[in-house]
Design a protein around this motif. Structure first.
Motif, PDB file in Angstrom:
ATOM      1  N   SER A 285       8.479  21.017  -8.340  1.00 10.21           N
ATOM      2  CA  SER A 285       9.477  19.717  -7.580  1.00 10.21           C
ATOM      3  C   SER A 285      10.133  21.591  -7.261  1.00 10.21           C
ATOM      4  CB  SER A 285      10.117  19.468  -8.585  1.00 10.21           C
ATOM      5  OG  SER A 285      11.091  20.036  -9.254  1.00 10.21           O
ATOM      6  N   GLY A 286      10.858  21.177  -5.964  1.00 12.66           N
ATOM      7  CA  GLY A 286      11.687  21.529  -5.119  1.00 12.66           C
ATOM      8  C   GLY A 286      10.846  23.114  -4.644  1.00 12.66           C
ATOM      9  N   GLU A 287      11.931  23.917  -4.935  1.00 14.33           N
ATOM     10  CA  GLU A 287      11.855  25.331  -4.396  1.00 14.33           C
ATOM     11  C   GLU A 287      10.001  25.838  -4.596  1.00 14.33           C
ATOM     12  OE1 GLU A 287      14.190  28.417  -4.299  1.00 14.33           O
ATOM     13  OE2 GLU A 287      16.093  26.782  -3.639  1.00 14.33           O
ATOM     14  N   ALA A 288       9.631  25.359  -6.001  1.00 15.44           N
ATOM     15  CA  ALA A 288       8.469  25.861  -6.832  1.00 15.44           C
ATOM     16  C   ALA A 288       7.340  24.394  -6.133  1.00 15.44           C
ATOM     17  CB  ALA A 288       9.094  24.461  -7.425  1.00 15.44           C
ATOM     18  N   TYR A 289       7.474  23.738  -5.822  1.00 20.11           N
ATOM     19  CA  TYR A 289       6.719  23.077  -5.177  1.00 20.11           C
ATOM     20  C   TYR A 289       6.177  23.991  -3.576  1.00 20.11           C
ATOM     21  CZ  TYR A 289       4.027  19.937  -1.467  1.00 20.11           C
ATOM     22  OH  TYR A 289       4.034  19.493   0.009  1.00 20.11           O
ATOM     23  N   ALA A 290       7.452  24.328  -2.698  1.00 17.99           N
ATOM     24  CA  ALA A 290       7.431  25.129  -1.339  1.00 17.99           C
ATOM     25  C   ALA A 290       6.099  26.278  -2.034  1.00 17.99           C
ATOM     26  CB  ALA A 290       8.541  25.071  -0.790  1.00 17.99           C
ATOM     27  N   ASP A 291       6.745  27.165  -2.728  1.00 18.84           N
ATOM     28  CA  ASP A 291       6.091  28.714  -2.784  1.00 18.84           C
ATOM     29  C   ASP A 291       4.669  28.166  -3.572  1.00 18.84           C
ATOM     30  OD1 ASP A 291       8.605  29.665  -2.911  1.00 18.84           O
ATOM     31  OD2 ASP A 291       9.173  29.951  -5.090  1.00 18.84           O
ATOM     32  N   LEU A 292       4.267  26.696  -4.378  1.00 16.50           N
ATOM     33  CA  LEU A 292       3.031  26.822  -4.648  1.00 16.50           C
ATOM     34  C   LEU A 292       2.161  26.327  -2.915  1.00 16.50           C
ATOM     35  CD1 LEU A 292       3.435  25.323  -8.512  1.00 16.50           C
ATOM     36  CD2 LEU A 292       2.100  27.691  -7.624  1.00 16.50           C
ATOM     37  N   LYS A 293       3.042  25.095  -2.773  1.00 16.80           N
ATOM     38  CA  LYS A 293       1.785  24.726  -1.501  1.00 16.80           C
ATOM     39  C   LYS A 293       1.555  26.507  -1.007  1.00 16.80           C
ATOM     40  CE  LYS A 293       2.585  21.890   1.878  1.00 16.80           C
ATOM     41  NZ  LYS A 293       2.310  22.744   3.411  1.00 16.80           N
ATOM     42  N   ALA A 294       2.513  27.364  -0.479  1.00 11.34           N
ATOM     43  CA  ALA A 294       2.507  28.662   0.612  1.00 11.34           C
ATOM     44  C   ALA A 294       1.195  29.084  -0.431  1.00 11.34           C
ATOM     45  CB  ALA A 294       3.687  29.451   0.275  1.00 11.34           C
ATOM     46  N   GLY A 295       1.394  28.993  -1.529  1.00  7.81           N
ATOM     47  CA  GLY A 295       0.326  30.221  -1.986  1.00  7.81           C
ATOM     48  C   GLY A 295      -1.316  29.667  -2.229  1.00  7.81           C
ATOM     49  N   LEU A 296      -1.384  27.363  -2.244  1.00  4.84           N
ATOM     50  CA  LEU A 296      -2.513  27.372  -2.329  1.00  4.84           C
ATOM     51  C   LEU A 296      -3.297  27.102  -0.321  1.00  4.84           C
ATOM     52  CD1 LEU A 296      -1.709  24.025  -4.172  1.00  4.84           C
ATOM     53  CD2 LEU A 296      -3.570  25.550  -4.625  1.00  4.84           C
ATOM     54  N   ASP A 297      -2.167  26.845   0.212  1.00  8.87           N
ATOM     55  CA  ASP A 297      -2.550  27.445   1.359  1.00  8.87           C
ATOM     56  C   ASP A 297      -3.219  28.514   1.984  1.00  8.87           C
ATOM     57  OD1 ASP A 297      -1.392  24.534   2.468  1.00  8.87           O
ATOM     58  OD2 ASP A 297       0.223  26.051   3.322  1.00  8.87           O
ATOM     59  N   LYS A 298      -2.781  29.932   1.445  1.00  9.23           N
ATOM     60  CA  LYS A 298      -3.451  30.834   1.270  1.00  9.23           C
ATOM     61  C   LYS A 298      -4.917  30.903   0.516  1.00  9.23           C
ATOM     62  CE  LYS A 298      -2.383  36.287   0.910  1.00  9.23           C
ATOM     63  NZ  LYS A 298      -1.943  37.295   0.322  1.00  9.23           N
ATOM     64  N   ALA A 299      -4.705  30.529  -0.641  1.00  8.55           N
ATOM     65  CA  ALA A 299      -5.838  29.840  -1.141  1.00  8.55           C
ATOM     66  C   ALA A 299      -6.877  29.387  -0.480  1.00  8.55           C
ATOM     67  CB  ALA A 299      -5.558  29.634  -2.544  1.00  8.55           C
TER      68      ALA A 299
END
Length: 160
Positions: free
Chosen positions: A129-143
């Protein structure tokens, strides 16, 4: 007599001017009371601010959850597409020479590893949730970009 008429006209004009000017002014007490009422109606209490902040936080959380749900759906569709692409590559391996099969198997192993990484990140995303979601989303987009690129390179290499 001319002088008396001229003076009378000037005096009447001045009187009219002063009467008009004075009639538009309100007493200071009445004016002050109106301004005080306006200020009181605009006054914001700490409770008002707290309520607005709480409402804003709830709205933001709801929006983030909605965006997260949409992204998870998109991710699931993408993962299904990757599975289908890998299945198609396996089907094409049957018609290849032994050397091409070995090369293709190495490519498929790499794609499978990248897909497993994405699955792990997708599982983390569901609990974030929150910032963790934004960080994970960025990592998933890159993956996902890397996975698309790897698949395209593999298909290009073995279609020749």
């Amino acid at each position: 007599m001319k002088r008396f008429g001229f003076t009378t006209i000037i005096a009447l004009a001045a009187l009219c001017f002063f009467m008009t000017a004075c009639s538009e002014q309100k007493p200071a007490a009445e004016k002050g009371a109106q301004e005080k009422a306006k200020v009181e109606s605009l006054a914001t209490t700490p409770q008002d601010i707290k309520k607005e902040a709480t409402d804003l936080a709830k709205t933001t959380m709801a929006y983030t959850e909605e965006q997260k749900a949409l992204y998870e759906k998109e991710l699931q569709e993408k993962m299904a597409q990757y599975s289908q692409n890998i299945s198609e590559m396996q089907a094409k391996m049957v018609m290849m020479s032994e050397q091409a099969k070995a090369e293709m198997a190495a490519e498929m192993e790499e794609l499978g590893r990248k897909k497993a990484e994405m699955s792990q990140k997708a599982a983390e995303l569901q609990t974030a949730s929150g910032e963790a979601y934004a960080d994970l989303k960025a990592g998933l987009d890159k993956a996902m970009e890397e996975m698309d690129k790897a698949y395209d390179q593999a298909m290009e290499r073995f279609q020749k």
